[in-house]
Design an enzyme around this catalytic site. Structure first.
Site, PDB file in Angstrom:
ATOM      1  N   GLU A 151       3.959  13.210  -4.428  1.00  0.00           N
ATOM      2  CA  GLU A 151       3.243  13.269  -3.155  1.00  0.00           C
ATOM      3  C   GLU A 151       3.997  14.185  -2.185  1.00  0.00           C
ATOM      4  OE1 GLU A 151       3.418   9.651  -0.758  1.00  0.00           O
ATOM      5  OE2 GLU A 151       1.242   9.822  -0.567  1.00  0.00           O
TER       6      GLU A 151
ATOM      7  N   GLU B 221       0.879  -1.170   0.000  1.00  0.00           N
ATOM      8  CA  GLU B 221       0.000   0.000   0.000  1.00  0.00           C
ATOM      9  C   GLU B 221       0.910   1.211   0.000  1.00  0.00           C
ATOM     10  OE1 GLU B 221      -3.257   0.117  -0.146  1.00  0.00           O
ATOM     11  OE2 GLU B 221      -3.660  -2.008   0.085  1.00  0.00           O
TER      12      GLU B 221
HETATM   13  P1  NAP Z   1       8.238   4.928   4.736  1.00  0.00           P
HETATM   14  O1  NAP Z   1       9.384   5.812   5.008  1.00  0.00           O
HETATM   15  O2  NAP Z   1       8.216   4.178   3.458  1.00  0.00           O
HETATM   16  O3  NAP Z   1       8.176   3.916   5.977  1.00  0.00           O
HETATM   17  C1  NAP Z   1       7.157   2.968   6.107  1.00  0.00           C
HETATM   18  C2  NAP Z   1       7.650   1.841   6.990  1.00  0.00           C
HETATM   19  O4  NAP Z   1       8.728   1.178   6.325  1.00  0.00           O
HETATM   20  C3  NAP Z   1       8.203   2.302   8.332  1.00  0.00           C
HETATM   21  O5  NAP Z   1       7.908   1.348   9.326  1.00  0.00           O
HETATM   22  C4  NAP Z   1       9.693   2.340   8.052  1.00  0.00           C
HETATM   23  O6  NAP Z   1      10.477   2.210   9.213  1.00  0.00           O
HETATM   24  C5  NAP Z   1       9.849   1.122   7.174  1.00  0.00           C
HETATM   25  N1  NAP Z   1      11.070   1.134   6.366  1.00  0.00           N
HETATM   26  C6  NAP Z   1      11.894   2.171   6.092  1.00  0.00           C
HETATM   27  N2  NAP Z   1      12.924   1.755   5.328  1.00  0.00           N
HETATM   28  C7  NAP Z   1      12.745   0.436   5.110  1.00  0.00           C
HETATM   29  C8  NAP Z   1      13.460  -0.554   4.381  1.00  0.00           C
HETATM   30  N3  NAP Z   1      14.582  -0.266   3.716  1.00  0.00           N
HETATM   31  N4  NAP Z   1      12.971  -1.817   4.353  1.00  0.00           N
HETATM   32  C9  NAP Z   1      11.815  -2.128   4.992  1.00  0.00           C
HETATM   33  N5  NAP Z   1      11.112  -1.241   5.721  1.00  0.00           N
HETATM   34  C10 NAP Z   1      11.556   0.037   5.769  1.00  0.00           C
HETATM   35  O7  NAP Z   1       6.850   5.715   4.796  1.00  0.00           O
HETATM   36  P2  NAP Z   1       6.355   6.707   5.925  1.00  0.00           P
HETATM   37  O8  NAP Z   1       7.112   7.980   5.777  1.00  0.00           O
HETATM   38  O9  NAP Z   1       6.327   6.024   7.242  1.00  0.00           O
HETATM   39  O10 NAP Z   1       4.821   6.926   5.489  1.00  0.00           O
HETATM   40  C11 NAP Z   1       4.450   7.824   4.498  1.00  0.00           C
HETATM   41  C12 NAP Z   1       4.256   7.134   3.159  1.00  0.00           C
HETATM   42  O11 NAP Z   1       3.363   6.052   3.318  1.00  0.00           O
HETATM   43  C13 NAP Z   1       3.604   8.034   2.135  1.00  0.00           C
HETATM   44  O12 NAP Z   1       4.221   7.820   0.886  1.00  0.00           O
HETATM   45  C14 NAP Z   1       2.176   7.540   2.085  1.00  0.00           C
HETATM   46  O13 NAP Z   1       1.493   7.779   0.898  1.00  0.00           O
HETATM   47  C15 NAP Z   1       2.353   6.097   2.329  1.00  0.00           C
HETATM   48  N6  NAP Z   1       1.102   5.522   2.839  1.00  0.00           N
HETATM   49  C16 NAP Z   1       0.373   4.705   2.033  1.00  0.00           C
HETATM   50  C17 NAP Z   1      -0.828   4.197   2.485  1.00  0.00           C
HETATM   51  C18 NAP Z   1      -1.686   3.291   1.643  1.00  0.00           C
HETATM   52  O14 NAP Z   1      -2.543   2.611   2.207  1.00  0.00           O
HETATM   53  N7  NAP Z   1      -1.500   3.224   0.345  1.00  0.00           N
HETATM   54  C19 NAP Z   1      -1.267   4.501   3.750  1.00  0.00           C
HETATM   55  C20 NAP Z   1      -0.504   5.348   4.543  1.00  0.00           C
HETATM   56  C21 NAP Z   1       0.703   5.841   4.080  1.00  0.00           C
HETATM   57  P3  NAP Z   1      11.151   3.491   9.912  1.00  0.00           P
HETATM   58  O15 NAP Z   1      10.077   4.196  10.617  1.00  0.00           O
HETATM   59  O16 NAP Z   1      12.123   2.867  10.810  1.00  0.00           O
HETATM   60  O17 NAP Z   1      11.779   4.313   8.818  1.00  0.00           O
END
Ligand code: NAP
Length: 474
Positions: free
Chosen positions: A377, A245
């Site tokens: 985004e 997602e």
């Molecule tokens: P993110 O930076 O991609 O992080 C998401 C999760 O992945 C966090 O738990 C993060 O841990 C972990 N992560 C980071 N690097 C990783 C790696 N190399 N391998 C595996 N996991 C890793 O996203 P975010 O900033 O938390 O959230 C915002 C984004 O999420 C936006 O792009 C938004 O659109 C998207 N989103 C999508 C949906 C949907 O349903 N489509 C819903 C909500 C949000 P850490 O916290 O330790 O970095």
């Protein structure tokens, strides 16, 4: 001040000392103060949690047992929701009115939706001479973001448990405290050890180990498109199923003949919900050239009602951005949009408070659909308004980004809006103000993801399919 410090991880039904000694500090984005910390786990902690989840996994688990588990989790969670709402405000700045409603009541509605799907789902089907049976997928690695910390967890953990799977959960580092509280609440649910495990720590360590782990069967990830691609790449090495997602740049398309005032009011509200930190936010408003001036006046009037301020003040509609890095990222988008020639209608990147990561709700008009602001985004309170000449032009612009998560269509009547919506490459669209549905399939086209969450479709992601070809006499 409330002490949110947590020093243990939840593995095999117990709070255990992590392998490493590191801690991840959690900062209140309204005060910029450290309010607590969680353990910075290691790959060894993931391995221990996956082993526990594997031991707890019973592929032949009965449906009655799964129903009991889901019901017990919901009952335990519900009691803790007021505390969890308060924690979400503290850790990521959601205004109390959002924390007490969208942030905690929507997860409850989603959880009840899972309970209903499980109550009516047929796990076996005859197809000609075959008996097709649906079985739990196995050990699930769940990786969640910070924007709706409880919702993201519930949308994965509840259907996984309902399907008979076991779970290792890695929450976001930005907002892990509410997830720890959820797991503490779930202790009262009496789940067997290993069914649900929690390992916090850096995404590049914990998330990547989950994605590559040979004994994890499925990774369910919500987050940015870049990290999602990395998770899929790692999971692919062991031919593991992934559900992703990801991000969005959704279009709110207001066709000629629509109720413009309502479409603008609802559109602004959607774009700024949770400070614009919503993956499905309608961050592009597409307006017919013939009504452009009228629309801009309505947008300015609507935005003036969005008070930015202390998230603990019940009057606040927009709190701070969730973190310093998020604040800097959003301000960077605003500054670059101005340089790219978009017309600043209201807001801007100026600092509005000495303390706290506050961004003024910002609207740009005349946005080039192919500019950074038209394509990428932002994840903050920034709306891009784009004029279009006719319906064909509107569809071209709506579909002209790499994403396809959400959106809206407004037209003179429902049939006209549905006809337009059929051409939009996106996972869900609100038609003339249709309401959010917590049991409708949710997920993305294109770079917004793979698979679906919520309702029956979200539940089925956690099931394997087996065909038993029967002898003619059966
Ligand atoms: P993110 O930076 O991609 O992080 C998401 C999760 O992945 C966090 O738990 C993060 O841990 C972990 N992560 C980071 N690097 C990783 C790696 N190399 N391998 C595996 N996991 C890793 O996203 P975010 O900033 O938390 O959230 C915002 C984004 O999420 C936006 O792009 C938004 O659109 C998207 N989103 C999508 C949906 C949907 O349903 N489509 C819903 C909500 C949000 P850490 O916290 O330790 O970095």
């Amino acid at each position: 001040m409330h002490d949110y410090t947590r020093t243990t991880l939840f593995i095999n039904g117990q709070w255990v000392t992590p392998d490493g000694t590191g801690a991840i500090e959690v900062i209140d984005p309204a005060t910029e103060e450290v309010i607590g910390s969680v353990p910075s786990g290691t790959a060894a902690d993931v391995d221990a949690a996956v082993s526990a989840a594997r031991r707890a996994f019973d592929p032949l688990i009965g449906v009655a047992e799964r129903r009991d588990r889901v019901a017990a989790v919901i009952t335990a969670m519900e009691k803790r929701l007021p505390d969890i709402a308060e924690t979400i405000t503290a850790e990521m700045g959601a205004p109390v009115r959002i924390a007490q409603t969208v942030q905690t009541q929507v997860p409850l509605a989603v959880a009840r939706g899972v309970e209903n799907v499980l109550a009516t789902f047929d796990f076996e089907e005859r197809v000609a001479n075959s008996l097709v049976v649906r079985e739990p997928y196995g050990v699930v690695g769940a990786i969640t973001p910070w924007n709706y910390p409880l919702y993201q967890v519930i949308a994965k953990v509840l259907p996984a448990i309902a399907a008979g799977c076991t779970v290792v959960l890695k929450p976001s580092n930005e907002a892990p405290l509410s997830v720890f509280e959820f797991i503490e609440a779930v202790e009262d649910a009496g789940l067997p050890p290993g069914v649900l495990n929690l390992v916090s720590g850096p995404g590049a360590v914990i998330g990547e180990r989950l994605a590559e782990h040979p004994d994890v069967d499925l990774v369910s990830f919500t987050g940015s498109t870049g990290v999602g691609a990395r998770v899929a790449e790692l999971a692919g090495r062991s031919v593991k199923k992934v559900a992703l997602e990801l991000g969005g740049k959704s279009a709110n398309v207001i066709l000629d003949g629509a109720d413009l005032a309502t479409a603008v009011k609802v559109g602004v509200s959607n774009a700024f919900l949770n400070g614009g930190q919503t993956c499905m936010a309608w961050t592009r408003m597409l307006v017919p050239q013939s009504r452009y001036g009228e629309a801009l006046d309505l947008i300015e009037a609507a935005v003036s009602r969005y008070t930015v301020g202390d998230p603990r003040d019940p009057a606040t509609r927009i709190g701070p951005s969730a973190s310093a890095s998020q604040y800097e990222s959003v301000c960077g988008f605003i500054e670059r949009a101005q340089r790219d020639g978009a017309r600043l209608l209201t807001g801007g990147a100026q600092k509005i408070r000495e303390v706290g990561y506050y961004v003024t709700p910002t609207v740009f008009a005349d946005v080039d659909p192919n500019s950074e602001l038209g394509q990428e985004e932002v994840f903050g309170p920034v709306l891009a308004v784009i004029p279009f000449s006719d319906d064909e032009d509107a569809l071209r612009i709506a579909n002209g980004t790499p994403y396809g998560l959400s959106g809206a269509v407004w037209a003179r009547d429902t049939d006209t809006a549905i006809a337009f919506a059929r051409g939009v490459q996106t996972g869900q669209l609100d038609i003339n103000g249709g309401q959010y549905n917590p049991v409708a399939p949710f997920g993305g086209y294109k770079k917004s993801g793979i698979g679906r969450e919520l309702g029956r479709a979200g539940f089925e992601e956690f099931l394997q399919t087996k065909s038993l070809q029967l002898p003619v006499t059966a």
